[in-house]
Design a protein around this motif. Sequence first.
Motif, PDB file in Angstrom:
ATOM      1  N   ARG A 183     104.088 104.189  23.106  1.00 12.64           N
ATOM      2  CA  ARG A 183     103.857 105.614  23.353  1.00 12.64           C
ATOM      3  C   ARG A 183     105.093 106.167  24.082  1.00 12.64           C
ATOM      4  O   ARG A 183     105.179 106.126  25.307  1.00 12.64           O
ATOM      5  N   ASP A 215     103.853 111.591  17.124  1.00 10.01           N
ATOM      6  CA  ASP A 215     102.902 112.480  17.794  1.00 10.01           C
ATOM      7  C   ASP A 215     103.704 113.651  18.342  1.00 10.01           C
ATOM      8  O   ASP A 215     104.447 113.517  19.327  1.00 10.01           O
ATOM      9  N   PRO A 240      95.321 113.138  27.608  1.00 14.43           N
ATOM     10  CA  PRO A 240      94.269 112.113  27.667  1.00 14.43           C
ATOM     11  C   PRO A 240      94.834 110.701  27.509  1.00 14.43           C
ATOM     12  O   PRO A 240      94.317 109.746  28.088  1.00 14.43           O
ATOM     13  N   GLU A 241      95.897 110.594  26.715  1.00 18.54           N
ATOM     14  CA  GLU A 241      96.586 109.311  26.561  1.00 18.54           C
ATOM     15  C   GLU A 241      98.072 109.574  26.801  1.00 18.54           C
ATOM     16  O   GLU A 241      98.761 110.160  25.975  1.00 18.54           O
ATOM     17  N   ARG A 242      98.529 109.119  27.948  1.00 20.49           N
ATOM     18  CA  ARG A 242      99.894 109.453  28.352  1.00 20.49           C
ATOM     19  C   ARG A 242     100.920 108.505  27.730  1.00 20.49           C
ATOM     20  O   ARG A 242     100.609 107.341  27.452  1.00 20.49           O
ATOM     21  N   THR A 244     104.163 106.003  27.935  1.00 19.97           N
ATOM     22  CA  THR A 244     104.540 104.984  28.927  1.00 19.97           C
ATOM     23  C   THR A 244     106.042 104.978  29.176  1.00 19.97           C
ATOM     24  O   THR A 244     106.520 104.277  30.071  1.00 19.97           O
TER      25      THR A 244
END
Length: 345
Positions: A183, A215, A240-242, A244
């Motif tokens: 991510r 994304d 909501p989903e960070r 890294t």
Amino acid sequence: MNRIRTSIVDIARAAGVSKSTVSLVLQGSPLVNDKTREKVNALINDLGYVYNRGAANLRQATSKIVGIVVNDLTNSFFAELAVGMDLVVQSAGYVQFLAHSGESIDRQRQVIASMRENGIAGLILSPARGTEANDIKPLTDSGVPVVVVVRNMPGAKVSTLLSDNCAGARAAVRHLVSLGHRRIAFMGGFLDTAVFAERVRGYREALIEASIPLDDNFIIHSAPSRAGGVAVVERMMVFPERPTAALCFNDAVAFGVCDGLRANGVEPGKGFGVIGFDDVIEAKTAVPALTTVSVDPQGMGQRAAQLLLKQINSGQIDQETIVTPVRLVVRQSCGAPVKQPEEIA
């Protein structure tokens, strides 16, 4: 002969001497013998030539002035770029006329017009956002050499010096992937600049290469400044989903990202991988030391000045486009051990 049109060339032809000899007589130089001096002075009186000393002094002065306009002197990258230019300009016997546009096209037009009025020998321009070829057309039409740096200017008849933004971004993201990140965000930068587009392209290419889904929410734009980096982190923290890890548009944004992470209890280099772009002087001494794509701003400035001086000295405006290589410098901020710089293919 019409007195208004009498020139140094006319005097030289009538006296049977060179134009430079007439110039020396007009300047009162002791290098001319008395007989030649008397002959030239007599013809000057007969033909009615009027020596404009002010114009001559202006020509001599402006022939040794180089204009430099950058878009953001508050960013260390541009300060180092200007230092590199100045090193070359001064060593060649020129004086730099430095101006800061602050990303304002109106301000940029004003300073370029002022430089033109002062008779600059050439111009190095890092253009403000939205600059078009027509903005420098008065200079190029009058034969003044122009070198554009950092940002491309499509359609302009000028030489351009750019860095390999796409390759640099691609190498940075590949490195984060090699550390296990999946991510990965791209943080900072203005959407409407070619540099942003090139670096995002390299970012996307590296993710596709690693089979990591793209994304668009992870491309978070902001002002390319330290404050912009802080703002980007604040926006990221509500995801909501960070991510890294992040490749930042430049080092200034990266420093701000590190500030923002700490303000939210995350330690850069440990809880989050950070990579910048530029390798300004402060990158090496930052805590943690910043992993970054090195553009070598001083070296880039020197090369831009050398390119401009080559055109000034040759009297020819040859359009050249030079893309300088970049290299990934791995330090602590990405969470990896310190290694030697990796050359980018």
